[in-house]
Design a protein around this motif. Structure first.
Motif, PDB file in Angstrom:
ATOM      1  N   MET A   1       0.835  -1.192   0.000  1.00 47.28           N
ATOM      2  CA  MET A   1       0.000   0.000   0.000  1.00 47.28           C
ATOM      3  C   MET A   1       0.877   1.252   0.000  1.00 47.28           C
ATOM      4  SD  MET A   1      -1.273   2.637   1.946  1.00 47.28           S
ATOM      5  CE  MET A   1      -0.747   2.099   3.566  1.00 47.28           C
ATOM      6  N   ARG A   2       1.899   1.279   0.838  1.00 45.71           N
ATOM      7  CA  ARG A   2       2.765   2.459   0.926  1.00 45.71           C
ATOM      8  C   ARG A   2       3.551   2.672  -0.369  1.00 45.71           C
ATOM      9  NH1 ARG A   2       2.952   6.450   4.564  1.00 45.71           N
ATOM     10  NH2 ARG A   2       5.135   6.224   5.164  1.00 45.71           N
ATOM     11  N   SER A   3       3.902   1.603  -1.050  1.00 46.81           N
ATOM     12  CA  SER A   3       4.696   1.739  -2.265  1.00 46.81           C
ATOM     13  C   SER A   3       3.893   2.389  -3.394  1.00 46.81           C
ATOM     14  CB  SER A   3       5.239   0.378  -2.719  1.00 46.81           C
ATOM     15  OG  SER A   3       4.177  -0.478  -3.085  1.00 46.81           O
ATOM     16  N   LEU A   4       2.572   2.202  -3.408  1.00 49.54           N
ATOM     17  CA  LEU A   4       1.763   2.809  -4.454  1.00 49.54           C
ATOM     18  C   LEU A   4       1.823   4.331  -4.380  1.00 49.54           C
ATOM     19  CD1 LEU A   4      -0.200   2.686  -6.809  1.00 49.54           C
ATOM     20  CD2 LEU A   4      -2.078   2.366  -5.176  1.00 49.54           C
ATOM     21  N   SER A   5       1.828   4.892  -3.192  1.00 45.58           N
ATOM     22  CA  SER A   5       1.917   6.351  -3.056  1.00 45.58           C
ATOM     23  C   SER A   5       3.195   6.867  -3.697  1.00 45.58           C
ATOM     24  CB  SER A   5       1.873   6.754  -1.579  1.00 45.58           C
ATOM     25  OG  SER A   5       0.666   6.346  -0.971  1.00 45.58           O
ATOM     26  N   LEU A   6       4.311   6.177  -3.437  1.00 48.05           N
ATOM     27  CA  LEU A   6       5.577   6.597  -4.023  1.00 48.05           C
ATOM     28  C   LEU A   6       5.553   6.455  -5.541  1.00 48.05           C
ATOM     29  CD1 LEU A   6       8.108   5.066  -1.469  1.00 48.05           C
ATOM     30  CD2 LEU A   6       7.433   7.460  -1.695  1.00 48.05           C
ATOM     31  N   ALA A   7       4.930   5.397  -6.040  1.00 46.35           N
ATOM     32  CA  ALA A   7       4.860   5.191  -7.491  1.00 46.35           C
ATOM     33  C   ALA A   7       4.036   6.288  -8.161  1.00 46.35           C
ATOM     34  CB  ALA A   7       4.270   3.818  -7.795  1.00 46.35           C
ATOM     35  N   LEU A   8       2.949   6.709  -7.514  1.00 44.28           N
ATOM     36  CA  LEU A   8       2.114   7.768  -8.083  1.00 44.28           C
ATOM     37  C   LEU A   8       2.879   9.084  -8.178  1.00 44.28           C
ATOM     38  CD1 LEU A   8      -1.222   7.013  -6.191  1.00 44.28           C
ATOM     39  CD2 LEU A   8      -0.800   6.678  -8.630  1.00 44.28           C
ATOM     40  N   HIS A 125      -5.945   9.118   0.393  1.00 44.66           N
ATOM     41  CA  HIS A 125      -5.021  10.149  -0.068  1.00 44.66           C
ATOM     42  C   HIS A 125      -4.364   9.783  -1.397  1.00 44.66           C
ATOM     43  CE1 HIS A 125      -4.908  13.291   3.034  1.00 44.66           C
ATOM     44  NE2 HIS A 125      -5.369  12.328   3.825  1.00 44.66           N
ATOM     45  N   GLN A 126      -4.280   8.506  -1.716  1.00 47.73           N
ATOM     46  CA  GLN A 126      -3.780   8.131  -3.040  1.00 47.73           C
ATOM     47  C   GLN A 126      -4.718   8.644  -4.131  1.00 47.73           C
ATOM     48  OE1 GLN A 126      -3.401   3.937  -2.332  1.00 47.73           O
ATOM     49  NE2 GLN A 126      -1.310   4.105  -1.562  1.00 47.73           N
ATOM     50  N   GLU A 127      -6.019   8.547  -3.881  1.00 43.89           N
ATOM     51  CA  GLU A 127      -6.974   9.095  -4.841  1.00 43.89           C
ATOM     52  C   GLU A 127      -6.864  10.615  -4.909  1.00 43.89           C
ATOM     53  OE1 GLU A 127     -11.594   8.708  -6.293  1.00 43.89           O
ATOM     54  OE2 GLU A 127     -10.918   7.546  -4.554  1.00 43.89           O
ATOM     55  N   LEU A 128      -6.749  11.258  -3.752  1.00 46.86           N
ATOM     56  CA  LEU A 128      -6.585  12.703  -3.733  1.00 46.86           C
ATOM     57  C   LEU A 128      -5.282  13.123  -4.413  1.00 46.86           C
ATOM     58  CD1 LEU A 128      -7.794  13.391  -0.092  1.00 46.86           C
ATOM     59  CD2 LEU A 128      -8.961  14.094  -2.189  1.00 46.86           C
ATOM     60  N   LEU A 129      -4.246  12.347  -4.215  1.00 47.26           N
ATOM     61  CA  LEU A 129      -2.964  12.628  -4.853  1.00 47.26           C
ATOM     62  C   LEU A 129      -3.126  12.695  -6.368  1.00 47.26           C
ATOM     63  CD1 LEU A 129       0.152  12.885  -4.415  1.00 47.26           C
ATOM     64  CD2 LEU A 129       0.257  10.408  -4.589  1.00 47.26           C
ATOM     65  N   VAL A 130      -3.831  11.716  -6.926  1.00 51.23           N
ATOM     66  CA  VAL A 130      -4.049  11.659  -8.371  1.00 51.23           C
ATOM     67  C   VAL A 130      -4.884  12.849  -8.839  1.00 51.23           C
ATOM     68  CG1 VAL A 130      -5.268  10.374 -10.175  1.00 51.23           C
ATOM     69  CG2 VAL A 130      -3.768   9.171  -8.592  1.00 51.23           C
ATOM     70  N   THR A 131      -5.987  13.114  -8.166  1.00 53.66           N
ATOM     71  CA  THR A 131      -6.886  14.181  -8.623  1.00 53.66           C
ATOM     72  C   THR A 131      -6.288  15.567  -8.393  1.00 53.66           C
ATOM     73  OG1 THR A 131      -8.070  14.019  -6.510  1.00 53.66           O
ATOM     74  CG2 THR A 131      -8.975  12.808  -8.382  1.00 53.66           C
ATOM     75  N   THR A 304     -15.004  -5.477  -8.363  1.00 54.52           N
ATOM     76  CA  THR A 304     -15.043  -5.430  -9.818  1.00 54.52           C
ATOM     77  C   THR A 304     -15.073  -3.987 -10.286  1.00 54.52           C
ATOM     78  OG1 THR A 304     -17.467  -5.517  -9.843  1.00 54.52           O
ATOM     79  CG2 THR A 304     -16.287  -7.613  -9.904  1.00 54.52           C
ATOM     80  N   GLY A 305     -14.983  -3.796 -11.558  1.00 55.43           N
ATOM     81  CA  GLY A 305     -15.064  -2.446 -12.088  1.00 55.43           C
ATOM     82  C   GLY A 305     -13.702  -1.848 -12.347  1.00 55.43           C
ATOM     83  N   ASN A 306     -13.718  -0.634 -12.818  1.00 58.60           N
ATOM     84  CA  ASN A 306     -12.514   0.085 -13.223  1.00 58.60           C
ATOM     85  C   ASN A 306     -11.977   0.875 -12.042  1.00 58.60           C
ATOM     86  OD1 ASN A 306     -10.529   1.497 -14.619  1.00 58.60           O
ATOM     87  ND2 ASN A 306     -11.978   2.970 -15.468  1.00 58.60           N
ATOM     88  N   PHE A 307     -11.036   0.276 -11.309  1.00 56.06           N
ATOM     89  CA  PHE A 307     -10.384   0.910 -10.168  1.00 56.06           C
ATOM     90  C   PHE A 307      -8.901   1.120 -10.475  1.00 56.06           C
ATOM     91  CE2 PHE A 307     -13.978  -1.165  -7.888  1.00 56.06           C
ATOM     92  CZ  PHE A 307     -14.480  -0.064  -7.216  1.00 56.06           C
ATOM     93  N   MET A 308      -8.204   1.728  -9.536  1.00 56.92           N
ATOM     94  CA  MET A 308      -6.767   1.950  -9.700  1.00 56.92           C
ATOM     95  C   MET A 308      -5.995   0.763  -9.139  1.00 56.92           C
ATOM     96  SD  MET A 308      -4.401   5.222  -8.648  1.00 56.92           S
ATOM     97  CE  MET A 308      -4.696   5.140  -6.881  1.00 56.92           C
ATOM     98  N   ASP A 309      -5.218   0.111  -9.985  1.00 55.19           N
ATOM     99  CA  ASP A 309      -4.379  -1.009  -9.570  1.00 55.19           C
ATOM    100  C   ASP A 309      -2.913  -0.623  -9.456  1.00 55.19           C
ATOM    101  OD1 ASP A 309      -6.352  -3.182  -9.427  1.00 55.19           O
ATOM    102  OD2 ASP A 309      -6.574  -2.841 -11.573  1.00 55.19           O
ATOM    103  N   ASP A 310      -2.475   0.347 -10.247  1.00 59.39           N
ATOM    104  CA  ASP A 310      -1.085   0.800 -10.186  1.00 59.39           C
ATOM    105  C   ASP A 310      -1.012   2.216 -10.730  1.00 59.39           C
ATOM    106  OD1 ASP A 310      -1.309   0.416 -12.987  1.00 59.39           O
ATOM    107  OD2 ASP A 310      -0.577  -1.633 -12.790  1.00 59.39           O
ATOM    108  N   ALA A 311       0.178   2.783 -10.717  1.00 58.65           N
ATOM    109  CA  ALA A 311       0.360   4.160 -11.153  1.00 58.65           C
ATOM    110  C   ALA A 311       0.208   4.250 -12.665  1.00 58.65           C
ATOM    111  CB  ALA A 311       1.728   4.664 -10.724  1.00 58.65           C
ATOM    112  N   GLY A 312      -0.613   5.166 -13.125  1.00 64.53           N
ATOM    113  CA  GLY A 312      -0.841   5.337 -14.550  1.00 64.53           C
ATOM    114  C   GLY A 312      -2.001   6.278 -14.794  1.00 64.53           C
ATOM    115  N   PRO A 313      -2.287   6.575 -16.065  1.00 62.97           N
ATOM    116  CA  PRO A 313      -3.307   7.580 -16.421  1.00 62.97           C
ATOM    117  C   PRO A 313      -4.726   7.037 -16.299  1.00 62.97           C
ATOM    118  CG  PRO A 313      -2.376   6.668 -18.411  1.00 62.97           C
ATOM    119  CD  PRO A 313      -1.614   6.041 -17.272  1.00 62.97           C
ATOM    120  N   VAL A 314      -5.221   6.928 -15.072  1.00 58.98           N
ATOM    121  CA  VAL A 314      -6.567   6.401 -14.834  1.00 58.98           C
ATOM    122  C   VAL A 314      -7.603   7.317 -15.464  1.00 58.98           C
ATOM    123  CG1 VAL A 314      -5.882   5.245 -12.705  1.00 58.98           C
ATOM    124  CG2 VAL A 314      -6.718   7.591 -12.597  1.00 58.98           C
ATOM    125  N   GLU A 315      -8.692   6.745 -15.933  1.00 58.17           N
ATOM    126  CA  GLU A 315      -9.833   7.504 -16.436  1.00 58.17           C
ATOM    127  C   GLU A 315     -11.040   6.585 -16.515  1.00 58.17           C
ATOM    128  OE1 GLU A 315      -9.820   8.860 -20.460  1.00 58.17           O
ATOM    129  OE2 GLU A 315      -8.582   7.212 -21.165  1.00 58.17           O
TER     130      GLU A 315
END
Length: 401
Positions: A1-8, A125-131, A304-315
């Motif tokens: 979980m912590r590594s995803l923040s750094l990747a973003l 905060h990972q979601e907030l980081l992206v937005t 299920t559904g379109n969620f964030m799995d890793d760092a990248g251009p989510v939409e």
């Protein structure tokens, strides 16, 4: 979980990570540090004998809104914190991670519960980081892309909205309090709600459908708008969803992969509650209540559904499998964010987590393309003020039967 923040945050320069584009958004560097402060303060400081803070000056900088933790740096001034640097914040994260991993085997149950809360807090905060990064880059006239766009596969326009009918009656909503399943305090207690006969849409509104609303004068006709919403439209000259722009007569949108042609089949996003309510009025229907939404979504898999799995251009992606209640866009409901019957905040500073914000906001459900997979569930209650739209927010319709 912590590594995803750094990747973003990995593609960001120190300047990218420092700037604050508006009061609702925070610098990426602040998100990385604040989520670390949470673990350091509520777990290491309070439950690990002999732990010394990484820097005793930093709690003032990286506390968010916990009054019990004392004075803090003003929210609208977070973008002025040029020091510590991004690299120093990364070192702070490494220091706290190492201390927490060493302490985990001997932590008491109360502290381990706070670790779990801290993980879910960081996912928020990972979601907030992206937005927040998206909003920041949209403010740059160059409109830079954070990530390269993947190749898009053309998708057919979805057919007309289908309706899922409900006969009404008493339903139970809210988290049931199972110790094995995490939930935030505002998701409970589980309680009964009375529903009248209604139907809820089997998908969210698309960009193409929203373009028709614009073409029909939706942003120019006060009949469809709440009074506060119409005042907001006029005061801020709102005429389309956030990040939309017409280029050579065609609608485009700005995303984490730069400015691109608008996909008419994809769910509309970055719309406020005011816009969602106006669109529903224009369509001759309404927004669902949160009880109606949860009753309809409860039988579907929240992973299920379109969620964030890793760092990248989510939409958001076009709806292929219906009904789809999770992922893509947070769905506005017509329900005010208020406590459920019997709600009481937990004791201590973490009791300030949700209850203090139960005023003037509306509930959203379902998670978005920027929500980490596994974070959302049927009982999850997100909440924002009615004018806010920098999150991946969209619209599902409902109607009375």
């Amino acid at each position: 979980m912590r590594s995803l923040s750094l990747a973003l945050a990995a593609p960001l320069s120190d300047a990218d990570a420092t700037v604050q584009s508006m009061i609702d958004a925070s610098p990426a560097k602040w998100h990385l540090a604040h989520t670390t402060w949470f673990f350091e303060t509520f777990v290491l400081r309070d439950h690990v004998a002999g732990y010394r803070q990484h820097d005793e000056r930093w709690p003032f900088l990286f506390n968010s809104y916990y009054e019990a933790e004392g004075k803090r740096h003003a929210r609208d001034r977070r973008g002025m914190v040029t020091r510590p640097t991004l690299d120093e914040v990364r070192e702070y994260r490494a220091h706290v991670d190492a201390a927490l991993l060493a302490a985990l085997p001997t932590l008491p149950d109360a502290a381990r519960d706070l670790v779990v809360l801290g993980c879910h807090h960081e996912e928020q905060h990972q979601e907030l980081l992206v937005t927040d990064i998206l909003h920041l880059f949209a403010e740059n006239p160059l409109e830079p892309a954070l990530w390269r766009a993947p190749r898009k596969v053309p998708v057919e326009m979805p057919g007309p909205i289908g309706w899922i009918a409900h006969d009404g009656g008493v339903v139970e909503i809210g988290h049931g309090g199972s110790a094995e399943d995490f939930a935030f305090d505002c998701e409970g207690p589980r309680h009964q709600a009375l529903l009248l006969p209604h139907a809820i849409a089997d998908r969210t509104v698309t960009n193409g459908e929203w373009a028709a609303f614009i073409a029909d004068g939706g942003y120019r006709d006060p009949r469809h708008w709440l009074s506060d919403g119409w005042a907001w439209v006029k005061a801020d000259a709102i005429d389309a969803p956030l990040y939309w722009e017409q280029v050579d007569g065609a609608w485009t949108r700005f995303g984490l992969d730069g400015r691109r042609a608008l996909d008419p089949a994809a769910p509309v996003t970055h719309v406020s509650f005011y816009e969602a309510d106006a669109y529903a009025s224009w369509a001759g229907v309404r927004l669902p209540t949160e009880a109606e939404w949860e009753a309809a979504a409860a039988g579907h898999d929240p992973r299920t559904g379109n969620f964030m799995d890793d760092a990248g251009p989510v939409e958001p992606r076009p709806s292929v499998d219906r009904p789809a209640f999770f992922g893509d866009v947070w769905e506005w409901t017509g329900s005010a964010y208020r406590p459920y019957p019997g709600f009481t905040p937990v004791e201590g500073a973490v009791g300030e987590y949700n209850g203090k914000f139960m005023s003037g906001q509306f509930v959203l459900r379902g998670g978005s393309c920027a929500t980490p997979r596994g974070h959302a569930r049927a009982s999850y209650r997100n909440f924002f003020y009615p004018h806010q739209r920098w999150q991946f927010t969209g619209v599902r319709l409902a109607k009375d039967l």
